[in-house]
Design a protein around this motif. Structure first.
Motif, PDB file in Angstrom:
ATOM      1  N   ASN A 125      39.916 -21.573  -2.316  1.00 59.95           N
ATOM      2  CA  ASN A 125      40.096 -21.230  -1.128  1.00 59.95           C
ATOM      3  C   ASN A 125      38.416 -21.929  -0.721  1.00 59.95           C
ATOM      4  OD1 ASN A 125      42.333 -20.406  -0.748  1.00 59.95           O
ATOM      5  ND2 ASN A 125      41.596 -17.914  -0.983  1.00 59.95           N
ATOM      6  N   ARG A 126      37.444 -21.696  -1.479  1.00 64.38           N
ATOM      7  CA  ARG A 126      36.109 -22.289  -1.212  1.00 64.38           C
ATOM      8  C   ARG A 126      36.071 -23.728  -1.015  1.00 64.38           C
ATOM      9  NH1 ARG A 126      31.208 -18.946  -3.274  1.00 64.38           N
ATOM     10  NH2 ARG A 126      30.212 -20.751  -2.141  1.00 64.38           N
ATOM     11  N   ILE A 127      36.728 -24.397  -1.992  1.00 64.81           N
ATOM     12  CA  ILE A 127      36.780 -25.618  -2.134  1.00 64.81           C
ATOM     13  C   ILE A 127      37.629 -26.273  -0.767  1.00 64.81           C
ATOM     14  CG2 ILE A 127      37.666 -27.915  -3.234  1.00 64.81           C
ATOM     15  CD1 ILE A 127      37.336 -26.056  -5.922  1.00 64.81           C
ATOM     16  N   LYS A 128      38.687 -25.704  -0.494  1.00 65.95           N
ATOM     17  CA  LYS A 128      39.591 -25.840   0.795  1.00 65.95           C
ATOM     18  C   LYS A 128      38.723 -25.970   2.165  1.00 65.95           C
ATOM     19  CE  LYS A 128      44.110 -25.104  -0.479  1.00 65.95           C
ATOM     20  NZ  LYS A 128      45.421 -24.379  -0.455  1.00 65.95           N
ATOM     21  N   LEU A 129      37.575 -24.840   2.274  1.00 67.09           N
ATOM     22  CA  LEU A 129      36.756 -24.741   3.464  1.00 67.09           C
ATOM     23  C   LEU A 129      36.032 -26.092   3.616  1.00 67.09           C
ATOM     24  CD1 LEU A 129      35.621 -21.086   3.243  1.00 67.09           C
ATOM     25  CD2 LEU A 129      37.204 -21.866   4.768  1.00 67.09           C
ATOM     26  N   ASP A 130      35.770 -26.836   2.579  1.00 70.09           N
ATOM     27  CA  ASP A 130      34.834 -27.871   2.907  1.00 70.09           C
ATOM     28  C   ASP A 130      35.922 -29.347   3.550  1.00 70.09           C
ATOM     29  OD1 ASP A 130      32.684 -26.935   2.039  1.00 70.09           O
ATOM     30  OD2 ASP A 130      32.820 -27.710  -0.005  1.00 70.09           O
ATOM     31  N   ASN A 131      37.038 -28.818   3.708  1.00 69.51           N
ATOM     32  CA  ASN A 131      38.037 -29.788   4.434  1.00 69.51           C
ATOM     33  C   ASN A 131      38.051 -31.180   3.952  1.00 69.51           C
ATOM     34  OD1 ASN A 131      39.126 -28.093   6.020  1.00 69.51           O
ATOM     35  ND2 ASN A 131      37.427 -28.303   7.614  1.00 69.51           N
ATOM     36  N   TYR A 132      38.166 -31.310   2.351  1.00 72.13           N
ATOM     37  CA  TYR A 132      38.155 -32.699   1.903  1.00 72.13           C
ATOM     38  C   TYR A 132      39.542 -33.302   2.177  1.00 72.13           C
ATOM     39  CZ  TYR A 132      34.013 -31.383  -0.804  1.00 72.13           C
ATOM     40  OH  TYR A 132      32.697 -30.985  -1.095  1.00 72.13           O
ATOM     41  N   ASP A 133      39.618 -34.519   2.749  1.00 74.86           N
ATOM     42  CA  ASP A 133      40.839 -34.892   3.401  1.00 74.86           C
ATOM     43  C   ASP A 133      41.698 -35.465   2.349  1.00 74.86           C
ATOM     44  OD1 ASP A 133      42.615 -35.959   5.331  1.00 74.86           O
ATOM     45  OD2 ASP A 133      41.565 -37.707   5.262  1.00 74.86           O
ATOM     46  N   ARG A 134      42.892 -35.155   2.038  1.00 78.21           N
ATOM     47  CA  ARG A 134      43.998 -35.634   1.237  1.00 78.21           C
ATOM     48  C   ARG A 134      43.991 -35.104  -0.112  1.00 78.21           C
ATOM     49  NH1 ARG A 134      47.018 -40.716   2.909  1.00 78.21           N
ATOM     50  NH2 ARG A 134      46.995 -40.303   5.164  1.00 78.21           N
ATOM     51  N   TYR A 135      43.381 -34.036  -0.676  1.00 78.26           N
ATOM     52  CA  TYR A 135      43.261 -33.611  -2.105  1.00 78.26           C
ATOM     53  C   TYR A 135      44.283 -32.398  -2.151  1.00 78.26           C
ATOM     54  CZ  TYR A 135      39.809 -36.894  -3.008  1.00 78.26           C
ATOM     55  OH  TYR A 135      39.069 -38.261  -3.417  1.00 78.26           O
ATOM     56  N   ARG A 136      44.774 -32.357  -3.399  1.00 76.38           N
ATOM     57  CA  ARG A 136      45.437 -31.336  -3.828  1.00 76.38           C
ATOM     58  C   ARG A 136      44.592 -30.685  -4.926  1.00 76.38           C
ATOM     59  NH1 ARG A 136      51.234 -30.336  -2.373  1.00 76.38           N
ATOM     60  NH2 ARG A 136      51.148 -31.816  -0.399  1.00 76.38           N
ATOM     61  N   TYR A 137      44.498 -29.184  -5.264  1.00 77.97           N
ATOM     62  CA  TYR A 137      43.623 -28.683  -6.159  1.00 77.97           C
ATOM     63  C   TYR A 137      44.442 -27.942  -7.154  1.00 77.97           C
ATOM     64  CZ  TYR A 137      40.522 -29.817  -2.328  1.00 77.97           C
ATOM     65  OH  TYR A 137      40.092 -30.561  -1.391  1.00 77.97           O
ATOM     66  N   ILE A 138      43.948 -27.904  -8.536  1.00 75.00           N
ATOM     67  CA  ILE A 138      44.800 -26.965  -9.450  1.00 75.00           C
ATOM     68  C   ILE A 138      43.523 -26.275 -10.166  1.00 75.00           C
ATOM     69  CG2 ILE A 138      45.879 -26.742 -11.638  1.00 75.00           C
ATOM     70  CD1 ILE A 138      47.343 -29.435 -10.694  1.00 75.00           C
ATOM     71  N   VAL A 139      43.205 -25.098  -9.891  1.00 71.03           N
ATOM     72  CA  VAL A 139      42.241 -24.194 -10.482  1.00 71.03           C
ATOM     73  C   VAL A 139      42.646 -23.546 -11.597  1.00 71.03           C
ATOM     74  CG1 VAL A 139      40.408 -22.686  -9.864  1.00 71.03           C
ATOM     75  CG2 VAL A 139      41.015 -24.371  -8.158  1.00 71.03           C
ATOM     76  N   LEU A 140      42.151 -23.588 -12.776  1.00 70.19           N
ATOM     77  CA  LEU A 140      42.658 -22.821 -13.935  1.00 70.19           C
ATOM     78  C   LEU A 140      41.411 -22.070 -14.697  1.00 70.19           C
ATOM     79  CD1 LEU A 140      44.967 -22.780 -16.124  1.00 70.19           C
ATOM     80  CD2 LEU A 140      43.994 -24.610 -17.269  1.00 70.19           C
ATOM     81  N   VAL A 141      41.691 -20.630 -14.737  1.00 71.58           N
ATOM     82  CA  VAL A 141      40.468 -20.012 -15.349  1.00 71.58           C
ATOM     83  C   VAL A 141      41.314 -19.381 -16.620  1.00 71.58           C
ATOM     84  CG1 VAL A 141      39.016 -17.896 -14.859  1.00 71.58           C
ATOM     85  CG2 VAL A 141      39.467 -19.650 -12.852  1.00 71.58           C
ATOM     86  N   THR A 142      40.558 -19.270 -17.625  1.00 78.32           N
ATOM     87  CA  THR A 142      40.931 -18.817 -18.913  1.00 78.32           C
ATOM     88  C   THR A 142      39.663 -17.961 -19.238  1.00 78.32           C
ATOM     89  OG1 THR A 142      41.820 -20.840 -19.300  1.00 78.32           O
ATOM     90  CG2 THR A 142      41.649 -19.419 -21.169  1.00 78.32           C
ATOM     91  N   VAL A 143      40.326 -16.643 -19.500  1.00 79.88           N
ATOM     92  CA  VAL A 143      39.162 -15.705 -20.256  1.00 79.88           C
ATOM     93  C   VAL A 143      39.708 -15.093 -21.630  1.00 79.88           C
ATOM     94  CG1 VAL A 143      38.128 -13.636 -19.637  1.00 79.88           C
ATOM     95  CG2 VAL A 143      38.620 -14.952 -17.647  1.00 79.88           C
ATOM     96  N   GLY A 144      38.666 -14.945 -22.552  1.00 81.92           N
ATOM     97  CA  GLY A 144      39.149 -14.611 -23.689  1.00 81.92           C
ATOM     98  C   GLY A 144      37.981 -13.809 -24.335  1.00 81.92           C
ATOM     99  N   GLU A 145      38.428 -12.878 -25.375  1.00 83.25           N
ATOM    100  CA  GLU A 145      37.302 -12.125 -26.035  1.00 83.25           C
ATOM    101  C   GLU A 145      37.032 -12.789 -27.547  1.00 83.25           C
ATOM    102  OE1 GLU A 145      37.235  -7.427 -27.107  1.00 83.25           O
ATOM    103  OE2 GLU A 145      39.003  -8.217 -27.000  1.00 83.25           O
ATOM    104  N   PHE A 146      35.743 -12.842 -27.744  1.00 84.13           N
ATOM    105  CA  PHE A 146      35.306 -13.324 -29.175  1.00 84.13           C
ATOM    106  C   PHE A 146      35.755 -12.487 -30.209  1.00 84.13           C
ATOM    107  CE2 PHE A 146      31.945 -15.783 -26.778  1.00 84.13           C
ATOM    108  CZ  PHE A 146      32.823 -17.035 -27.103  1.00 84.13           C
ATOM    109  N   LEU A 147      36.746 -12.833 -30.908  1.00 82.96           N
ATOM    110  CA  LEU A 147      36.929 -11.859 -32.131  1.00 82.96           C
ATOM    111  C   LEU A 147      37.262 -12.730 -33.552  1.00 82.96           C
ATOM    112  CD1 LEU A 147      39.690  -9.503 -30.746  1.00 82.96           C
ATOM    113  CD2 LEU A 147      37.529  -9.005 -31.190  1.00 82.96           C
ATOM    114  N   MET A 148      36.472 -13.701 -33.472  1.00 84.08           N
ATOM    115  CA  MET A 148      36.388 -14.524 -34.726  1.00 84.08           C
ATOM    116  C   MET A 148      37.648 -15.437 -34.656  1.00 84.08           C
ATOM    117  SD  MET A 148      33.626 -13.879 -36.181  1.00 84.08           S
ATOM    118  CE  MET A 148      33.683 -14.692 -37.589  1.00 84.08           C
ATOM    119  N   GLN A 149      38.184 -15.805 -33.630  1.00 83.61           N
ATOM    120  CA  GLN A 149      39.599 -16.882 -33.374  1.00 83.61           C
ATOM    121  C   GLN A 149      39.072 -17.956 -32.974  1.00 83.61           C
ATOM    122  OE1 GLN A 149      38.624 -14.732 -31.100  1.00 83.61           O
ATOM    123  NE2 GLN A 149      39.338 -15.153 -29.188  1.00 83.61           N
ATOM    124  N   GLY A 150      40.051 -18.774 -33.127  1.00 79.62           N
ATOM    125  CA  GLY A 150      39.738 -20.309 -32.648  1.00 79.62           C
ATOM    126  C   GLY A 150      40.631 -20.302 -31.319  1.00 79.62           C
TER     127      GLY A 150
END
Length: 188
Positions: A125-150
C-alpha cells in the motif's frame, strides 16, 4: 392408435388428475401447482434456456445483471509517465521492516503468519501511494526462527529485464530472521 408416446402420457395424466382431486379434495390449488410444474423445463431438458420465464422480468426484480469487465484501450506507450524509483521502494521496505521486526519482536508461528501478511500489505500500500504508473507489485515476506536449520529459496520469472525488477531486504536477530522481497512488474 396413431398416438405418439408423449401424447399417450399426457392423456393418462389428464384422466388421472380429476380422480386424484376427488380423493384429496384440494381442487384448484393442486391444478395450479401441476400446471406451473408442467411449464417448467424438466431436469433432462436441454431447452431450459428457451423458456419464457425470464422474458419480460425487469432487471430490478429478477437475477442481477452481470457486471461487465473493464477493458481499456491500448495506449501503445512503451514507457511509464511516472517510472518506479528503486531507491524509494528500498527505503519504504527498510522503514516498515525495521519498525515491525525490531528487538521487541518475539517469534511465534501463528502470530508471525498474521504479522507477515500485515507487513506485506502495508509495504504494498505504501508503494502504491507513490502512484508509479503501470506497475504491478508482488510483496513476499518470509519469517523464520533460527533453530540450526537451512533455508533455500528460489523464484523464477519471465520478465523484461529493462523495466521489471525486485528489491530485497532482510532483518536478522539472534532468534529469528525476516526477509522481504518486492517484485515490480511493468504492465502495458
Amino acid at each position: 392408435m396413431g398416438d405418439s408416446p408423449d401424447e399417450r402420457r399426457s392423456k393418462e395424466i389428464a384422466t388421472e388428475a380429476p380422480a386424484k382431486e376427488a380423493e384429496t379434495g384440494k381442487g384448484k390449488k393442486e391444478k395450479k401447482e401441476k400446471s406451473a410444474e408442467g411449464s417448467k423445463p424438466k431436469a433432462g431438458s436441454q431447452r431450459g434456456s428457451l423458456t419464457k420465464s425470464h422474458i419480460g422480468v425487469p432487471l430490478g426484480m429478477g437475477a442481477p445483471a452481470a457486471k461487465p469487465t473493464m477493458r481499456f484501450m491500448p495506449t501503445y506507450r512503451l514507457e511509464s509517465k511516472n517510472p518506479l524509483n528503486k531507491e524509494r521502494v528500498e527505503n519504504i521496505i527498510k522503514a516498515v521492516m525495521n519498525r515491525h521486526y525490531n528487538d521487541e519482536y518475539m517469534f511465534h508461528p501463528k502470530h508471525s503468519l498474521h504479522m507477515a501478511a500485515q507487513v506485506s500489505e502495508e509495504i504494498k500500500n505504501r508503494i502504491k501511494l507513490d502512484n508509479y504508473d503501470r506497475y504491478r507489485y508482488i510483496v513476499l515476506v518470509t519469517v523464520g526462527e533460527f533453530l540450526m536449520q537451512g533455508l533455500y529459496s528460489m523464484v523464477n520469472f519471465l520478465w523484461d529485464a529493462e523495466k521489471d525488477g525486485f528489491v530485497t531486504y532482510s532483518v536478522e536477530r539472534p532468534s529469528y530472521f525476516a526477509v522481504c522481497t518486492t517484485f515490480y512488474l511493468y504492465y502495458d
